[in-house]
Structure formats: structure tokens, C-alpha cells
Scaffold this motif. Structure first.
Motif, mmCIF file in Angstrom:
data_model
loop_
_atom_site.group_PDB
_atom_site.id
_atom_site.type_symbol
_atom_site.label_atom_id
_atom_site.label_comp_id
_atom_site.label_asym_id
_atom_site.label_seq_id
_atom_site.Cartn_x
_atom_site.Cartn_y
_atom_site.Cartn_z
ATOM 1 N N GLN A 152 0.638 -1.148 0.191
ATOM 2 C CA GLN A 152 -0.271 0.323 0.532
ATOM 3 C C GLN A 152 0.572 0.727 -0.143
ATOM 4 O OE1 GLN A 152 -2.692 -0.944 3.686
ATOM 5 N NE2 GLN A 152 -4.315 -0.373 2.177
ATOM 6 N N LEU A 153 1.764 0.995 0.450
ATOM 7 C CA LEU A 153 2.979 2.430 0.766
ATOM 8 C C LEU A 153 3.774 2.359 -0.698
ATOM 9 C CD1 LEU A 153 3.491 1.959 4.604
ATOM 10 C CD2 LEU A 153 1.656 3.610 3.377
ATOM 11 N N ALA A 154 3.912 1.521 -1.157
ATOM 12 C CA ALA A 154 5.302 1.308 -2.296
ATOM 13 C C ALA A 154 5.012 2.737 -3.019
ATOM 14 C CB ALA A 154 5.402 0.196 -2.849
ATOM 15 N N SER A 155 6.503 3.765 -3.205
ATOM 16 C CA SER A 155 5.539 4.803 -4.307
ATOM 17 C C SER A 155 5.685 3.811 -5.769
ATOM 18 C CB SER A 155 6.825 5.509 -4.188
ATOM 19 O OG SER A 155 8.413 5.003 -5.026
ATOM 20 N N ALA A 156 5.291 5.132 -6.894
ATOM 21 C CA ALA A 156 5.300 4.155 -8.117
ATOM 22 C C ALA A 156 6.236 4.222 -8.536
ATOM 23 C CB ALA A 156 4.336 5.135 -9.146
ATOM 24 N N ALA A 157 7.693 4.967 -8.497
ATOM 25 C CA ALA A 157 8.505 5.186 -8.804
ATOM 26 C C ALA A 157 9.354 4.078 -8.449
ATOM 27 C CB ALA A 157 9.111 6.830 -8.557
ATOM 28 N N SER A 158 9.143 3.128 -7.235
ATOM 29 C CA SER A 158 9.914 2.240 -6.658
ATOM 30 C C SER A 158 9.694 0.765 -7.512
ATOM 31 C CB SER A 158 10.075 2.367 -5.036
ATOM 32 O OG SER A 158 10.501 2.600 -4.794
ATOM 33 N N VAL A 159 8.848 0.842 -7.212
ATOM 34 C CA VAL A 159 7.973 0.096 -8.112
ATOM 35 C C VAL A 159 8.408 -0.412 -9.565
ATOM 36 C CG1 VAL A 159 5.510 -1.122 -9.376
ATOM 37 C CG2 VAL A 159 5.170 -0.506 -6.507
ATOM 38 N N LYS A 160 8.122 1.040 -10.004
ATOM 39 C CA LYS A 160 8.662 0.634 -12.020
ATOM 40 C C LYS A 160 10.477 0.175 -11.374
ATOM 41 C CE LYS A 160 9.235 3.651 -15.656
ATOM 42 N NZ LYS A 160 8.976 5.198 -16.250
ATOM 43 N N THR A 161 10.710 1.241 -10.799
ATOM 44 C CA THR A 161 12.366 0.138 -10.983
ATOM 45 C C THR A 161 12.770 -1.407 -10.275
ATOM 46 O OG1 THR A 161 13.032 2.850 -10.019
ATOM 47 C CG2 THR A 161 14.763 0.709 -9.447
ATOM 48 N N ALA A 162 11.934 -2.036 -9.102
ATOM 49 C CA ALA A 162 12.196 -3.339 -9.143
ATOM 50 C C ALA A 162 11.376 -3.855 -10.707
ATOM 51 C CB ALA A 162 10.577 -3.489 -8.097
ATOM 52 N N GLU A 163 10.598 -3.426 -11.110
ATOM 53 C CA GLU A 163 10.122 -3.790 -11.898
ATOM 54 C C GLU A 163 10.966 -3.811 -13.774
ATOM 55 O OE1 GLU A 163 5.126 -3.925 -11.853
ATOM 56 O OE2 GLU A 163 5.898 -2.625 -13.515
ATOM 57 N N ALA A 164 12.020 -2.605 -13.371
ATOM 58 C CA ALA A 164 12.674 -2.576 -14.133
ATOM 59 C C ALA A 164 14.336 -3.681 -14.317
ATOM 60 C CB ALA A 164 14.304 -1.109 -14.384
ATOM 61 N N LEU A 165 14.471 -3.789 -13.393
ATOM 62 C CA LEU A 165 15.158 -4.822 -12.152
ATOM 63 C C LEU A 165 14.468 -6.302 -13.069
ATOM 64 C CD1 LEU A 165 17.435 -5.897 -10.783
ATOM 65 C CD2 LEU A 165 15.958 -6.819 -8.798
ATOM 66 N N ALA A 166 13.339 -7.330 -12.529
ATOM 67 C CA ALA A 166 13.275 -8.009 -13.145
ATOM 68 C C ALA A 166 13.186 -7.790 -15.159
ATOM 69 C CB ALA A 166 11.582 -8.439 -12.733
#
Lengths: 367, 367
Positions: A152-166
Motif C-alpha cells: 500500500q505504501l510503495a511509491s510508483a517510482a520504486s515499483v517501476k525500479t523493481a520491475e526494471a530489475l526483473a
């Protein structure tokens, strides 16, 4: 150099099998990688095989992304410490359980919600029976599922960075919340592991000549029982809540089966056994096929080959030259014999053509 | 024509998968085969694919050997009728359970001990997920175990004839008494089947996106859950006595695991989980290796390949040209991706050489 979605640098904390594989995969994409491990040896091995540069724990860096590749029982602590130490970095973990780690991150009083916004739990569904940095490989995640659990608290930018890793590591993205993730892997990964270990345990007291009758069925059912003990006891204990209902369901089936077999000629006994088998048939048929396609039965063609160098090569070459794609291939292992059977799976529409090609090339196709 | 140990003719009663495969294998050795089935269609299919000559039920023949290839619940009756109808023939059955059939033969008041001396229970450890004569293949038994259960009254001549059948079909002989056989297959075949069906049953109520995380572990654990319902309910009910203690042992492990997971941070919980995993490790390690050798860990080398015709062929050709024997090969299936990983197993001493050969040939070896 292939282009990457991550700009880097990336700091990998924990250079075991997965962390080192992350480093190798990112280096192959040209991303700068720092490595850190509490074991100087593990850190040195990861460095030696090209997974990145060792980072002294006192060095000052400002990574775009910190990847925690540690066992579940220390992951939450390392996530919290990294969020505090690197105030501008996204921090992801890659442990196999997600709910217990998020709970601990949420409960850590040292963290603000702004810190927590930079944390994203993830789970690459990849691994090997081996562990440690020497077993790592950059392609470990290629075409495997990588679950991203945006809380719930995760920022869109951080989620995008995590997805970039995958994405940079060639994995396939799956987005789920932590509960859904933990229930899904309990069913598809943790439960099969527990079952395989319990099945293999039954072999401990068997006589050697009895095990001489082991076929592919038993081998398949016990293969993952060889997995790493230390990792799995943590996974089981961290995902206990999701595992219990599944194990309890199996226990009910087992109780019912034992009762039925105690009176196998009794009223309804054959119906009970029939239900056991038909439910298994139906459950098995639900597993998706290759490439996310609906479950598909490939056509199986069995070929008799000599167990010597070059035979399999010649067989597969003949299949390839005919332009037929090999969907799967299994060698039947059995004791005491030098002749082998190879099961070749192809799309059903290519089966007859394959048999013709093989027969014309002098292969002994079983039928 | 290859020489056979059997002189023939051989009468196969029951032309399903196994009976028809016996016919095909014996015909390939030049042995005369008669076929009989209560289903005219099954008998005609078996004849059409070359498994032998149809035998009218009223015809008078004097077979050297009668092979009963029928479901367990009618096998004992067919054995007794054949012993009476063919007073000079050896009669064998090939059902997956042996104790219940021998008990019924011993209890049949129409038979004399001289009749019973001509009966030998046998069990070829071969099969397919498919059933019926169209799925039959003469090489089905090649290099697979074939258990010969010589009971107390069996004559040496009849046992020799039964063994000749197994040898002519290329199988590996295993000699056991019926109790030992039934306990061995309960452990190595019937228990894994029951467990696989129960594991697959758990997938019935899963959501589709959860099953998208299924990997090779779950696939291996549920493969045999696709097996034939009608055959297996008979095997379970006929071998109930040997199955119950194994299932009860698993139930104890399952009870203990559920208890432990109900309090995963309690005293001794991690020790319990550790014991579950280490017993599984030890049990798995007891399964014999290929060719009856002691269990051997092959070295695994992983190669990244495109999922298109010719790739696997080129890979295996390069391995073969280097004179390295491929001990096993597995393709990693995963959803949503066209790139694949292939795990190649070779003897540990050839691993470095293999990596060199593949790398020099331009393959992307994961490491």
C-alpha cells in the motif's frame, strides 16, 4: 552492450546463488554492480566470477537500487537498514516469502512511511538444487516468473525500479499482493517441496533391492527432496499460515484413503478410490502449458537408442532437419541396461510426420 | 530374425497396452503369437498393428505359454481358466499386484497343485500414461525391470518359461516372492501414484493466476496424476495391505508438520522442519542411479537456447561431436516466454570439457 532499464549502480547485499545471479545478469547488461556479503569468501567468489565490485561496508555509495539477497530470517532487518543507510535508493528483497517480511518492515519503528515507500518486495521464481555464489548464473531468471508485490505504501517510482530489475534480467512479470503471493507459492512451490520430502522420507527404511524397482514416477516425485535444508526450513516457518490449509486438505484425503483401504471391498470403496484418481486427473490438467498457453497435450513418440555418445545428437539432428520443434525430451532411466528409450514430445499435428522422418532415417520408433 | 528363448506359440489373453506390447515384442523376435480379448475391437486393433493372429475362443491350440494381460480384478479367474483349458501350458499374468492373485489361484477348488505348478505371477514395470492396444509398442519393456514371483508350488520349468518371456522382451529380471514384490511396488510405484493424485487434487480450487507460477517442481510432482483411473483403483484396492503402513507413515509426518507450522516460532519447531528436510534428502539419495549403478550426481550445465527448430539439434550435435555422452537433458518450461533454458547432465569429469566445447561453439552457457 545491450540497453538496460536500470541506470545503476545496483548494490547486491547477500551474494548467494540468487544475489550473485542478479549481479551476473546485470553486469551482462552493462549495469554497474556493487557486492556485499557478511561472508568475505562468498563476496570474493561473486567478485571473481564477474558479478560486480566488492563494496566495503563503510564505503559511501548512492545506489539507484539495493537488492537484498539474504535468507528470509534476516531479510527484513537488512531491508530496514538499507532504507536508512541509502535514503534515496529503492530497496527490494528477493526472498521466497513476502507477508512476514512486509509485516516486519511495517513494524520497524526506525522507519518512516516515506522510507517504506521505497521498499518493494519481489520474488523471482528461479533456483537450483545447488546453492552458493559458485552455482550462480546470469541467465537464471531468463523466462522465469518474477513476482512484484507492491504494498500500500510503495511509491510508483520504486515499483517501476523493481520491475526494471526483473525486465533487465529477462524474467516475466507477475503482479500480486503479498497475501496472494504467499498463498500462490504455498500451493505451487512450498507444498510440493514438503510433499516431496515426506515421500522421500519413506525410502529411508526400504531395502536396497526394493529400490531397484524405482522408475521415473518415483524419481520425479522425489527430485526436489534433494533441495537445501537450511533455506527451506525458513521458507516453511515464514509461510506457515498459507501452508497449513493445503497440508490439512491433503491430510483429509490421506485419512479418507487409509480408511478406504482398511476395507477395500466395502460399500463405496471403489467410488472413493475413483474420486481420488479423477480429482488428481482434473487438478493436473489445470497446470498451464509452456509459454503461458492453455494446457496442451503434446504427442509423444518413443525411440529406442543405444546409450553411447552421438546417438541422441543424431536423433535430435534428424528431428531438427525436418523442421519439427522439439517441445520436450525425456530419457527413461532404468537399472542394469545399456539400451535406452527416449520420449520425444512434439505438437500433435507433427506426430505422423515425425514418425515418418525417424523411420526413414533408420530409427527404431516404438509402436 | 533374432533368436528367441521362447519356442512359441504364445497366447496373449487381454490385448490392452501391456498384452499388445508383449505380442508386438514377441513377433519382432519371430515368436508365433495368438491374440484374444473380450473386446472384438481391442483384439482387431492388436492384430492390425501386428501383435499376432486373432484366436477364436473355441479354437484348439496348444500354446507353450499363456500371458494374461487383464485388469487385476479378472486376472485370477483368467489364470485358472487357462490352466484348465491348456493343460500343458505355462500360464503367467502381468498384473501390477501379485499377492491377491496368488491367493485366489490357491483358493480356486477347480485347480490341482499340478495345475498351480504351471502358474507364475510376473510384473513388468513398464507402462505409459496412455492405455489401450493403439498405445502399445514392442520396445515397452526394453531395459525395464520385470519381476518374476515364483511361488512355492511353481515348477522350475514354468519359472524358466516365464523368465524367457522377460528376456525375449529385453527386460531386466528381478526375482522376488509375492509379499516382497507387493511391498516393493507399494513403495516405489503405488504410493507415489496415490501421493501425486492427492497433490494434484489440491489444484482443483486454485485460481488460474496462482497456477501461472507453476514450475518444474509442481509439474514433476503431478505428472503421474494424469494416469488411468480405472486401472489404478484396482491396483490400490488389491494392494491395500502393503500401502496402508506407507500412507500411515506419511500421515504421521504430515500431522507433525501441521503441528509444527501451527506454532512455527515454538521450541523445537526449526529442528522439526530440519528433520523433515534432512530425512527427505537422505531418502532421495538412496534411489539407485542409471544402469543399476550407485546413485551418482551428474554435473549439470545450463545452456540458453532460442525456442525454435534446430536449436536443440545443433546443441546436442556439438555435444555428440565432442564425444561426450549426454546422461540426461531437461528443458525448463515456463509461461510467457520464447527463450528457453536446457539443463544438460554429463559425468562430472566431463563438465569442464563440455563448457569449453559449448563456449567455443558460440553457445551461451549460463554461469
Amino acid at each position: 552492450m545491450p540497453t538496460s532499464h536500470l541506470a545503476g549502480p545496483v548494490l547486491v547485499i547477500g551474494t548467494g546463488l540468487l544475489g550473485t545471479s542478479v549481479g551476473l545478469g546485470l553486469r551482462a547488461k552493462g549495469v554497474a554492480v556493487y557486492l556485499q556479503d557478511i561472508s568475505p569468501t562468498a563476496q570474493a567468489v561473486a567478485h571473481d566470477i564477474g558479478a560486480g565490485q566488492p563494496l566495503d561496508s563503510e564505503a559511501r555509495v548512492a545506489p539507484e537500487l539495493v537488492v537484498i539477497g539474504a535468507p528470509p530470517d534476516v531479510t527484513a532487518t537488512l531491508v530496514a537498514e538499507s532504507l536508512l543507510k541509502y535514503p534515496n535508493s529503492t530497496v527490494v528483497d528477493i526472498a521466497s516469502v513476502k507477508g512476514s517480511i512486509l509485516d516486519a518492515v511495517n513494524a520497524d519503528v526506525r522507519l518512516s512511511d516515506a522510507d517504506r515507500a521505497r521498499y518493494v518486495g519481489t520474488h523471482p521464481m528461479a533456483g537450483r538444487e545447488k546453492s552458493g555464489p559458485a552455482a550462480a548464473r546470469g541467465a537464471l531468471f531468463t523466462s522465469m516468473p518474477w513476482v512484484i508485490c507492491a504494498h500500500q505504501l510503495a511509491s510508483a517510482a520504486s515499483v517501476k525500479t523493481a520491475e526494471a530489475l526483473a525486465i533487465d534480467l529477462g524474467a516475466t512479470l507477475h503482479r500480486m499482493d503479498v497475501t496472494d503471493h504467499d498463498e500462490s507459492v504455498a500451493l505451487t512451490s512450498h507444498f510440493p517441496q514438503a510433499a516431496s520430502s515426506m515421500i522421500a522420507s519413506r525410502l529411508l527404511n526400504a531395502q536396497a533391492h526394493q529400490l531397484g524397482l524405482a522408475g521415473n514416477g518415483l524419481r520425479d516425485m522425489t527430485r526436489i527432496a534433494a533441495s537445501d535444508e537450511k533455506l527451506w526450513i525458513q521458507i516453511f516457518s515464514h509461510n506457515a499460515k498459507a501452508l497449513i490449509p493445503i497440508l490439512s486438505g491433503m491430510k483429509e484425503d490421506l485419512d479418507r484413503l487409509i480408511n478406504t483401504l482398511n476395507n477395500p471391498t466395502g460399500h463405496g470403496a471403489l467410488l472413493d478410490l475413483s474420486q481420488l484418481m479423477s480429482e488428481g486427473n482434473a487438478g493436473q490438467a489445470r497446470i498451464p502449458g509452456k509459454h503461458g498457453a492453455p494446457p496442451q497435450a503434446f504427442a509423444l513418440v518413443t525411440v529406442v537408442v543405444d546409450d553411447k555418445p552421438g546417438q541422441i545428437a543424431a536423433l535430435v539432428a534428424d528431428i531438427g532437419e525436418a523442421g519439427i520443434n522439439l517441445e520436450d525430451m525425456r530419457m527413461e532411466h532404468s537399472a542394469g541396461h545399456q539400451v535406452g528409450l527416449v520420449d520425444v514430445s512434439v505438437l500433435p499435428g507433427r506426430r505422423d510426420e515425425l514418425i515418418n522422418v525417424l523411420t526413414n532415417n533408420g530409427w527404431k520408433v516404438a509402436q
